[in-house]
Enzyme design. Structure first.
Site, PDB file in Angstrom:
ATOM      1  CB  ALA A  82      -0.949  -0.004   1.208  1.00  0.00           C
ATOM      2  CB  THR A 125      10.727   1.892  -5.253  1.00  0.00           C
ATOM      3  OG1 THR A 125      11.246   2.650  -6.537  1.00  0.00           O
ATOM      4  CG2 THR A 125      10.911   3.064  -4.518  1.00  0.00           C
ATOM      5  CG  ASP A 126      14.636   1.117  -9.125  1.00  0.00           C
ATOM      6  OD1 ASP A 126      13.625   1.865  -9.145  1.00  0.00           O
ATOM      7  OD2 ASP A 126      15.091   0.834 -10.341  1.00  0.00           O
ATOM      8  CD  GLU A 127      10.921   5.868  -8.862  1.00  0.00           C
ATOM      9  OE1 GLU A 127      10.751   7.043  -8.577  1.00  0.00           O
ATOM     10  OE2 GLU A 127      10.167   5.209  -9.611  1.00  0.00           O
ATOM     11  CE1 TYR A 153       6.318   5.935  -4.596  1.00  0.00           C
ATOM     12  CE2 TYR A 153       8.126   6.092  -6.263  1.00  0.00           C
ATOM     13  CZ  TYR A 153       7.397   5.074  -5.458  1.00  0.00           C
ATOM     14  OH  TYR A 153       7.102   3.778  -5.704  1.00  0.00           O
ATOM     15  CB  SER A 154      12.163   8.514  -4.463  1.00  0.00           C
ATOM     16  OG  SER A 154      12.630   9.867  -4.879  1.00  0.00           O
ATOM     17  CB  ALA A 155      11.744  11.737  -0.155  1.00  0.00           C
ATOM     18  CB  SER A 156       7.210   9.166   1.050  1.00  0.00           C
ATOM     19  OG  SER A 156       6.729   8.394  -0.005  1.00  0.00           O
ATOM     20  CE  LYS A 157       7.751   2.355  -1.333  1.00  0.00           C
ATOM     21  NZ  LYS A 157       6.679   1.569  -1.109  1.00  0.00           N
ATOM     22  NE  ARG A 217      12.165   6.013 -14.717  1.00  0.00           N
ATOM     23  CZ  ARG A 217      13.153   7.218 -14.662  1.00  0.00           C
ATOM     24  NH1 ARG A 217      14.336   7.127 -15.054  1.00  0.00           N
ATOM     25  NH2 ARG A 217      12.761   8.298 -13.993  1.00  0.00           N
ATOM     26  CG  ASN A 252      11.179   7.314 -20.416  1.00  0.00           C
ATOM     27  OD1 ASN A 252      11.299   6.079 -19.883  1.00  0.00           O
ATOM     28  ND2 ASN A 252      11.292   8.437 -19.754  1.00  0.00           N
TER      29      ASN A 252
HETATM   30  P1  NAD Z   1      -0.791   1.344  -7.145  1.00  0.00           P
HETATM   31  O1  NAD Z   1      -0.616   2.878  -6.968  1.00  0.00           O
HETATM   32  O2  NAD Z   1      -1.030   0.683  -8.382  1.00  0.00           O
HETATM   33  O3  NAD Z   1      -1.336   0.619  -6.021  1.00  0.00           O
HETATM   34  C1  NAD Z   1      -1.491   1.205  -4.613  1.00  0.00           C
HETATM   35  C2  NAD Z   1      -2.595   0.503  -3.985  1.00  0.00           C
HETATM   36  O4  NAD Z   1      -2.268   0.791  -2.549  1.00  0.00           O
HETATM   37  C3  NAD Z   1      -3.816   0.879  -4.325  1.00  0.00           C
HETATM   38  O5  NAD Z   1      -4.653  -0.121  -4.331  1.00  0.00           O
HETATM   39  C4  NAD Z   1      -4.432   1.884  -3.254  1.00  0.00           C
HETATM   40  O6  NAD Z   1      -5.867   1.913  -3.112  1.00  0.00           O
HETATM   41  C5  NAD Z   1      -3.787   1.267  -2.150  1.00  0.00           C
HETATM   42  N1  NAD Z   1      -3.551   2.337  -0.927  1.00  0.00           N
HETATM   43  C6  NAD Z   1      -3.136   3.645  -1.158  1.00  0.00           C
HETATM   44  N2  NAD Z   1      -2.733   4.322   0.119  1.00  0.00           N
HETATM   45  C7  NAD Z   1      -3.469   3.477   0.962  1.00  0.00           C
HETATM   46  C8  NAD Z   1      -3.745   3.523   2.478  1.00  0.00           C
HETATM   47  N3  NAD Z   1      -3.474   4.430   3.025  1.00  0.00           N
HETATM   48  N4  NAD Z   1      -4.332   2.179   2.824  1.00  0.00           N
HETATM   49  C9  NAD Z   1      -4.501   1.113   2.357  1.00  0.00           C
HETATM   50  N5  NAD Z   1      -4.229   1.120   0.904  1.00  0.00           N
HETATM   51  C10 NAD Z   1      -3.738   2.173   0.305  1.00  0.00           C
HETATM   52  O7  NAD Z   1       0.821   1.019  -6.792  1.00  0.00           O
HETATM   53  P2  NAD Z   1       1.744  -0.195  -7.419  1.00  0.00           P
HETATM   54  O8  NAD Z   1       2.451   0.528  -8.722  1.00  0.00           O
HETATM   55  O9  NAD Z   1       0.965  -1.586  -7.387  1.00  0.00           O
HETATM   56  O10 NAD Z   1       3.106  -0.163  -6.317  1.00  0.00           O
HETATM   57  C11 NAD Z   1       2.703  -0.964  -5.279  1.00  0.00           C
HETATM   58  C12 NAD Z   1       3.908  -0.861  -4.257  1.00  0.00           C
HETATM   59  O11 NAD Z   1       5.198  -1.334  -5.068  1.00  0.00           O
HETATM   60  C13 NAD Z   1       4.432   0.503  -3.640  1.00  0.00           C
HETATM   61  O12 NAD Z   1       4.736   0.324  -2.566  1.00  0.00           O
HETATM   62  C14 NAD Z   1       5.335   1.030  -4.768  1.00  0.00           C
HETATM   63  O13 NAD Z   1       6.189   2.044  -4.013  1.00  0.00           O
HETATM   64  C15 NAD Z   1       6.346  -0.033  -5.022  1.00  0.00           C
HETATM   65  N6  NAD Z   1       6.716  -0.254  -6.478  1.00  0.00           N
HETATM   66  C16 NAD Z   1       6.164  -0.054  -7.479  1.00  0.00           C
HETATM   67  C17 NAD Z   1       6.891  -0.097  -8.572  1.00  0.00           C
HETATM   68  C18 NAD Z   1       6.277   0.209  -9.998  1.00  0.00           C
HETATM   69  O14 NAD Z   1       6.881   0.110 -11.130  1.00  0.00           O
HETATM   70  N7  NAD Z   1       4.855   0.501  -9.946  1.00  0.00           N
HETATM   71  C19 NAD Z   1       8.204  -0.493  -8.663  1.00  0.00           C
HETATM   72  C20 NAD Z   1       8.919  -0.863  -7.380  1.00  0.00           C
HETATM   73  C21 NAD Z   1       8.239  -0.701  -6.228  1.00  0.00           C
HETATM   74  P1  TYD Z   2       6.378   6.471 -14.585  1.00  0.00           P
HETATM   75  O1  TYD Z   2       5.753   5.391 -15.152  1.00  0.00           O
HETATM   76  O2  TYD Z   2       5.866   7.722 -14.051  1.00  0.00           O
HETATM   77  O3  TYD Z   2       7.416   5.638 -13.633  1.00  0.00           O
HETATM   78  P2  TYD Z   2       8.746   6.530 -12.649  1.00  0.00           P
HETATM   79  O4  TYD Z   2       8.591   7.752 -12.855  1.00  0.00           O
HETATM   80  O5  TYD Z   2       8.224   5.873 -11.428  1.00  0.00           O
HETATM   81  O6  TYD Z   2       9.991   5.744 -13.331  1.00  0.00           O
HETATM   82  O7  TYD Z   2       7.364   7.063 -15.652  1.00  0.00           O
HETATM   83  C1  TYD Z   2       8.390   6.239 -16.261  1.00  0.00           C
HETATM   84  C2  TYD Z   2       9.232   7.273 -17.253  1.00  0.00           C
HETATM   85  O8  TYD Z   2       8.367   7.624 -18.179  1.00  0.00           O
HETATM   86  C3  TYD Z   2       9.651   8.438 -16.486  1.00  0.00           C
HETATM   87  O9  TYD Z   2      11.251   8.721 -16.917  1.00  0.00           O
HETATM   88  C4  TYD Z   2       9.049   9.598 -16.876  1.00  0.00           C
HETATM   89  C5  TYD Z   2       8.546   9.068 -18.206  1.00  0.00           C
HETATM   90  N1  TYD Z   2       7.114   9.702 -18.490  1.00  0.00           N
HETATM   91  C6  TYD Z   2       6.797  10.393 -19.772  1.00  0.00           C
HETATM   92  O10 TYD Z   2       7.710  10.373 -20.518  1.00  0.00           O
HETATM   93  N2  TYD Z   2       5.491  10.547 -20.400  1.00  0.00           N
HETATM   94  C7  TYD Z   2       4.312  10.562 -19.488  1.00  0.00           C
HETATM   95  O11 TYD Z   2       3.459  10.822 -19.715  1.00  0.00           O
HETATM   96  C8  TYD Z   2       4.773   9.689 -18.031  1.00  0.00           C
HETATM   97  C9  TYD Z   2       3.691   9.337 -17.184  1.00  0.00           C
HETATM   98  C10 TYD Z   2       6.099   9.285 -17.793  1.00  0.00           C
END
Ligand code: NAD
Ligand code: TYD
Length: 339
Positions: A82, A125-127, A153-157, A217, A252
């Site tokens: 979450a 996350t790797d961020e 975002y990355s600071a909070s993670k 990425r 990208n």
């Molecule tokens: P997402 O935004 O698709 O899903 C987040 C889910 O968390 C949603 O279902 C939302 O309703 C729920 N949520 C948000 N706030 C909440 C709260 N306060 N209480 C309970 N539920 C809550 O995110 P995602 O892309 O599936 O990412 C999931 C996790 O993986 C995150 O922690 C993210 O930091 C991490 N992550 C994501 C990626 C990526 O590429 N998407 C890569 C590495 C790590």
């Molecule tokens: P994103 O999917 O938001 O993931 P993250 O920023 O967490 O890596 O973005 C992936 C890459 O794509 C990032 O370098 C930003 C770029 N991007 C665009 O160029 N256009 C867009 O509309 C979006 C959403 C992202």
């Protein structure tokens, strides 16, 4: 085992719920999700039919709700997905990122301390490592790379990661952390690069590429992320951090052009827009530790994974069209109107 999966109505959490129900039918999965804009119950429709699955709507930062659930369920493992997860939204409004990603993590760990747990796993996350320069392709993030964040975002993670390690040291909480690169695949919310480009290309709409599109990425098919987390929670060492990635680096622009080619759409749809502030240049994971310690390897190459993903979006138009027709319209207007 009784496993709590928080954020299971989102992209990776839902894929993990299905991975666990399929690969560990003996386990019970409880999903706690607040159902923010990113959470979608439609995604969990199939899981709801399984007797070993329970959905609970609630906020991980709501102490009463979390403690009540722990009291009732006596979890063995907690996997915390979450989070507020979109960098652009964190630039627009950081506060909710701090509340959910940091205080939510703390609340879950406090409940783990009170009710006892075999493992608390933080999906990170790797961020948290910041970014790498484009002209140093020899550099990769290892688990020893210093935390050096760029966005709210990355600071909070990263803050949450530090708190998890502090709870391990101070309170002997049995924790683990995984830091994964960018995921893609089914149920990915169409505000992120790959699903945004697929859905817009299908509608013959312009594809907004930030800056010059040269940012890199390291893409991992979501099921490979799920198999890695599954291994870490069952076999990974307590107190450890594991990086997850499959050496699938792409700019990208390469990603967007691949999508256009597979959909037989013209490159003229690409529109260069103002860059994201603080935009990280390159992410690249060194997954040696999880490979040598746990034998994990990804199964899906980018070429295969992107084809599968596009097919999924073509076969599941209802899922993403429902999202695009809702509140998301306002978001797109707000984010891209003056870019
Ligand atoms: P997402 O935004 O698709 O899903 C987040 C889910 O968390 C949603 O279902 C939302 O309703 C729920 N949520 C948000 N706030 C909440 C709260 N306060 N209480 C309970 N539920 C809550 O995110 P995602 O892309 O599936 O990412 C999931 C996790 O993986 C995150 O922690 C993210 O930091 C991490 N992550 C994501 C990626 C990526 O590429 N998407 C890569 C590495 C790590
Ligand atoms: P994103 O999917 O938001 O993931 P993250 O920023 O967490 O890596 O973005 C992936 C890459 O794509 C990032 O370098 C930003 C770029 N991007 C665009 O160029 N256009 C867009 O509309 C979006 C959403 C992202």
């Amino acid at each position: 085992m009784n496993i709590l999966v928080t954020g299971g109505a989102g992209f990776i959490g839902a894929n993990f719920v299905y991975y666990e129900l399929k690969n560990h039918p003996e386990d019970r999965i409880v999903c706690l999700d607040k159902l923010t804009y990113a959470g979608n119950l439609q995604t969990l429709e199939e899981a709801m039919k399984n007797d070993n699955f329970r959905f609970v709507k609630g906020d991980i930062a709501d102490r009463d709700c979390v403690f009540r659930l722990f009291e009732e369920e006596k979890f063995d493992i907690v996997v915390n997905f979450a989070a507020e997860s979109h960098v652009d939204r964190s630039v627009e409004n950081p506060e909710i990122f701090l509340k959910t990603n940091i205080l939510g993590t703390q609340t879950l760990m406090d409940a783990c301390r009170k009710y006892g747990i075999k493992r608390y796993h933080q999906v990170s996350t790797d961020e948290v490592y910041g970014d790498l320069p484009l002209d140093r392709p020899d550099l990769f993030f290892t688990e020893e790379t210093p935390i050096h964040t760029s966005s709210p975002y990355s600071a909070s993670k990263a803050s949450a990661d530090l708190l998890v390690l502090a709870y391990a040291r101070t309170f002997k909480l049995p924790v683990s952390i995984t830091r994964c690169s960018n995921n893609y695949g089914p149920y990915h919310f169409p505000e992120k690069l790959i699903p945004l480009m697929i859905s817009r290309a299908l509608a013959d709409e312009s594809l907004p590429v930030y800056g010059k599109g040269e940012n890199v990425r390291d893409w991992l098919y979501v099921e490979d992320h799920c198999s890695a987390i599954d291994l870490v929670i069952r076999k990974g060492r307590e107190g450890e951090v594991y990086n997850i990635g499959g050496h699938n680096e792409r700019t990208n622009l390469e990603v967007v052009k691949t999508i256009l080619k597979l959909l037989s759409k013209p490159e003229s749809l690409i529109t260069y827009v103002t860059d994201r502030p603080g935009h990280d240049m390159r992410y690249a994971i060194d997954p040696t530790k999880i490979h040598t310690e746990l034998g994990w390897l990804p199964e899906t190459t980018f070429d295969k994974g992107i084809e599968q993903t596009i097919k999924w979006y073509l076969d599941n138009e209802d899922w993403w069209k429902n999202i695009l027709e809702g509140d998301y319209q306002n978001y797109y207007e707000r984010m891209y109107k003056n870019r």
